[in-house]
Design a protein around this motif. Structure first.
Motif, short mmCIF file in Angstrom:
data_model
loop_
_atom_site.label_atom_id
_atom_site.label_comp_id
_atom_site.label_asym_id
_atom_site.label_seq_id
_atom_site.Cartn_x
_atom_site.Cartn_y
_atom_site.Cartn_z
N TYR A 372 57.12 26.30 -8.05
CA TYR A 372 57.45 27.54 -7.63
C TYR A 372 57.48 27.51 -6.03
N PHE A 373 56.36 26.87 -5.58
CA PHE A 373 56.31 26.94 -4.14
C PHE A 373 57.36 26.12 -3.57
N CYS A 374 57.73 25.02 -4.09
CA CYS A 374 58.61 24.13 -3.90
C CYS A 374 60.06 24.64 -3.63
N GLU A 375 60.26 25.66 -4.67
CA GLU A 375 61.61 26.27 -4.68
C GLU A 375 61.75 27.40 -3.45
N ILE A 376 60.34 28.00 -3.36
CA ILE A 376 60.42 29.04 -2.29
C ILE A 376 60.74 28.37 -0.99
N MET A 377 60.18 27.20 -0.52
CA MET A 377 60.13 26.55 0.55
C MET A 377 61.75 26.23 0.73
N HIS A 378 62.07 25.81 -0.18
CA HIS A 378 63.71 25.40 0.01
C HIS A 378 64.49 26.56 0.04
N GLU A 379 64.18 27.86 -0.49
CA GLU A 379 65.06 28.95 -0.13
C GLU A 379 64.85 29.58 1.21
N LEU A 380 63.48 29.52 1.72
CA LEU A 380 63.13 29.75 3.04
C LEU A 380 64.05 29.21 4.39
N ARG A 381 64.51 28.37 3.61
CA ARG A 381 65.51 27.35 4.95
C ARG A 381 66.69 28.13 5.04
N ARG A 382 67.09 29.14 4.12
CA ARG A 382 68.47 29.81 4.45
C ARG A 382 68.37 30.86 5.20
N ILE A 383 67.07 31.71 5.38
CA ILE A 383 66.97 32.98 6.12
C ILE A 383 66.44 32.75 7.50
N ASP A 384 66.60 33.66 8.09
CA ASP A 384 66.31 33.70 9.53
C ASP A 384 65.21 34.75 9.84
N ILE A 385 64.04 34.43 10.41
CA ILE A 385 62.97 35.26 10.54
C ILE A 385 62.83 35.42 12.05
N LEU A 386 63.07 34.39 12.83
CA LEU A 386 62.82 34.53 14.19
C LEU A 386 63.59 35.38 14.86
N GLY A 387 65.04 35.50 14.43
CA GLY A 387 65.70 36.62 15.23
C GLY A 387 65.30 37.74 15.53
N ALA A 388 64.62 38.42 14.47
CA ALA A 388 63.85 39.80 14.77
C ALA A 388 62.78 39.76 15.75
N VAL A 389 62.03 38.55 15.91
CA VAL A 389 60.81 38.20 16.66
C VAL A 389 60.97 37.98 17.99
N ARG A 390 62.24 37.21 18.18
CA ARG A 390 62.63 36.49 19.36
C ARG A 390 62.62 37.35 20.54
N PRO A 391 63.03 38.72 20.55
CA PRO A 391 63.19 39.61 21.69
C PRO A 391 61.56 39.98 22.26
N ARG A 392 60.71 39.59 21.65
CA ARG A 392 59.33 40.18 21.88
C ARG A 392 58.48 38.96 22.76
#
Length: 677
Positions: A372-392
């Motif tokens: 389960y954790f392996c698949e979660i990490m694999h899927e996390l590669r597809r999303i962008d979290i930094l974009g919302a935090v970068r202006p800070r």
């Protein structure tokens, strides 16, 4: 905590303590955890586990038994095996074929319904129970393809919900979540400091972030590849052996894409022992890929997303890398110690800070099921979290300017920060204080790379101080690197000795001591350079050997020494410039001393380039070298005559404490430093 985790992630966690020492460690961890989670209860765990192990041993196919099992299937017409199954589409036949490596079969008839139900079969394969039949009437393209799959029960989660995972993360504090992640990786967080936990999780960054280039050099038994081997089937670990462009990038004969094109991460384990065919060509391809995620082979240019991890061993002294290393990339193979390659490394993980694995290191609590954790990490590669935090926040060089750093530095820090955010704060909810931790560690990993680049090529890479500024508070983040305070201590020989000689060099903007030991033994004329010697210094060794061969009679050395003796040259505990020829007279002195068994004075240091005619040529950095000799307690420095004027420009307290002896030929040097009876 275990109860809370089980309630919130019901069916997706397992008691990690039960997965250690099961007696069937040859199976991937996610196979064991699937079986434990589905067939073992807490109350009767040991009895249930015995049944699981028995089933595995009865139905698992070992490589040596492949032909025996093939025969059994043919004779009995049906059989169940536990193995890895892969599927591929052969478009020229409009048909899916299965591959079961355990029985050495690449053309197994597989129903389309199975492929549609489990699409992961097409991307790396899945472990499970495979129901097989044998039918010699199955003919395709005039070839008998008798093996046929009639049923498949995977040991892996086939569908996950990333949104659910992210939403449920909010139920835990950051400290709780970090511990859950460490447990999920198989280690006990209770025996680790917060920094050690975060450093360990940095090993997961290449699994959640695309195209990350990371180096980790660490002592043995710190589990450098334990995580990659046990937590993700999307990672490929290359342990020693040969590494070819066809294997890693693309096979020009078949057109098949290599590991870089199909994996999330490619891990080069024991990098110093890996045999790269045509290293220069390989590094050239690698540099291009590390820069823009593309590689070309023949006429093809291919975009890929695999991260690259280079792992190797490093000796330590106390809690820091050993002082014998001039720079921290030194344990890498020589052909990888190229500026253009090293500058593309996004982060250098200080593996020496991660505790060694012991029987008590492993998790004793609940964590995510590995699959389960392996698949979660694999899927996390597809999303962008930094974009919302970068202006800070801003990334800065605290030495030169507020906002001016190189593009590669910027990219490296952003890659690492993005990976850490996906792991620790996948919901994007991160406080300023938590953001400081993420930013500090991200800057530190790149700063370590830049520090080594400055040591290797100080003229090209200035000393900088990478850090950040939190915009809301104006707080400046300046990471501290404990290893940056590492000092090379060189002790002069306590008495004259054969083959032991002190040279001088320049490291960065200051001088340093070179300590050589040379030994002559009966042999076939080989010269064996050991320690931290680079190309130009090896050329100096050859020039020294040529001079001694030509002048053997004048030097009192047997003219047959190149046929009768082996000379070992060891560079110990020293800082050696990557490209430096100023050890020429030092090398000649040591070799002659070893061949003649004449001790070398222990209060003398020397510097100077030689020609094959025995002339001593001027060198650079003479003032820095004399200062280093003064600091080390040297009484006399032998230097090229053309450098004496520059040396006399030093402060009087140095010139009054140390004797400067100018020379023009190597014969003068030997007369001064060799002690003869």
């Amino acid at each position: 905590m275990n109860t809370k985790l089980k309630d919130i992630f019901k069916g997706k966690v397992v008691n990690k303590a039960h997965t250690i020492n099961t007696g069937v460690d040859e199976f991937p961890r996610y196979v064991l955890e699937y079986l434990i989670d589905n067939y073992c209860s807490e109350e009767t765990f040991h009895e249930d586990m015995e049944k699981v192990v028995r089933r595995l041993k009865e139905t698992f196919v070992y490589g040596a038994e492949a032909e025996k099992i093939r025969h059994y299937i043919r004779e009995n017409r049906t059989h169940s095996v536990i193995a890895s199954l892969e599927a591929r589409l052969v478009e020229t036949e409009d048909k899916y074929w299965g591959t079961i490596s355990a029985i050495n079969e690449n053309f197994v008839n597989i129903p389309e319904s199975v492929v549609r139900q489990y699409p992961m079969l097409l991307s790396g394969g899945m472990w499970g129970t495979i129901e097989l039949t044998y039918d010699e009437n199955e003919i395709h393209n005039k070839k008998i393809r008798p093996f046929k799959i009639t049923g498949f029960t995977p040991f892996q989660v086939s569908v996950i919900n990333l949104d659910e995972y992210i939403q449920r993360r909010k139920e835990f504090s950051t400290d709780e979540w970090v511990d859950i992640l460490v447990n999920s990786c198989g280690l006990d967080p209770l025996g680790m400091t917060r920094r050690q936990k975060l450093l360990y999780l940095c090993r997961c960054i290449p699994l959640v972030e695309t195209n990350v280039n990371m180096v980790e050099l660490a002592p043995r038994e710190t589990g450098k590849t334990y995580l990659y081997r046990n937590i993700s089937y999307y990672a490929h670990v290359l342990s020693g052996g040969k590494a070819t462009p066809a294997q890693l990038f693309i096979n020009l004969n078949t057109g098949r894409i290599g590991e870089v094109g199909v994996r999330d991460a490619v891990v080069f384990d024991e990098i110093a022992n890996t045999d790269f065919t045509d290293p220069k060509s390989f590094v050239s391809i690698m540099q291009g890929y590390m820069q823009d995620a593309k590689f070309s082979r023949g006429k093809k240019e291919i975009l890929a997303f695999a991260s690259l991890v280079f792992v190797g061993n490093l000796d330590v002294q106390g809690n820091l890398p050993h002082e014998k290393y001039y720079h921290l990339f030194e344990p890498l193979p020589d052909f990888l110690q190229v500026i253009a390659f090293l500058d593309r490394v996004h982060g250098y993980l200080p593996g020496w800070e991660i505790p060694k694995l012991t029987p008590t290191s492993y998790s004793k609590d609940y964590g995510f099921i590995t699959d389960y954790f392996c698949e979660i990490m694999h899927e996390l590669r597809r999303i962008d979290i930094l974009g919302a935090v970068r202006p800070r926040f801003d990334v800065v060089d605290h030495v030169k300017s507020t906002h001016g750093i190189s593009g590669r530095d910027q990219r490296a820090i952003m890659k690492t920060a993005s990976g850490l955010l996906k792991l620790v704060h996948p919901d994007g909810k991160v406080s300023d204080e938590e953001l400081e931790d993420i930013l500090s560690l991200s800057c530190e990993l790149r700063q370590r790379v830049r520090d080594q680049l400055h040591l290797i090529a100080p003229g090209e890479y200035d000393r900088i101080s990478l850090g950040g500024i939190i915009k809301s508070s104006g707080k400046r983040i300046i990471p501290e690197l404990p290893d940056s305070k590492r000092v090379q201590r060189v002790t002069l020989p306590d008495k004259p000795s054969v083959g032991e000689v002190i040279g001088l060099a320049v490291e960065g903007d200051h001088g340093c001591i070179l300590h050589f030991e040379m030994q002559a033994a009966k042999g076939s004329g080989r010269i064996v350079p050991l320690g931290s010697m680079q190309r130009v210094m090896r050329e100096s060794i050859e020039a020294a050997a040529q001079y001694i061969r030509a002048k053997s009679g004048d030097l009192g050395v047997s003219p047959e020494w190149r046929q009768s003796f082996d000379i070992a040259i060891l560079a110990t505990y020293m800082g050696v410039p990557k490209e430096g020829s100023s050890a020429g007279i030092t090398l000649v002195t040591g070799i002659v001393s070893a061949l003649k068994k004449s001790p070398v004075r222990n209060d003398v240091a020397m510097t100077g380039e030689i020609t094959i005619m025995g002339k001593v040529l001027p060198v650079g950095g003479i003032q820095q070298k004399v200062r280093a000799a003064y600091d080390a307690g040297v009484k006399e420095v032998i230097l090229p005559a053309d450098n004496i004027k520059e040396a006399n420009g030093l402060p009087s307290y140095i010139l009054e404490s140390i004797k400067l002896t100018p020379v023009t030929t190597i014969e003068e040097v030997l007369q001064i430093v060799l002690i003869t009876n």
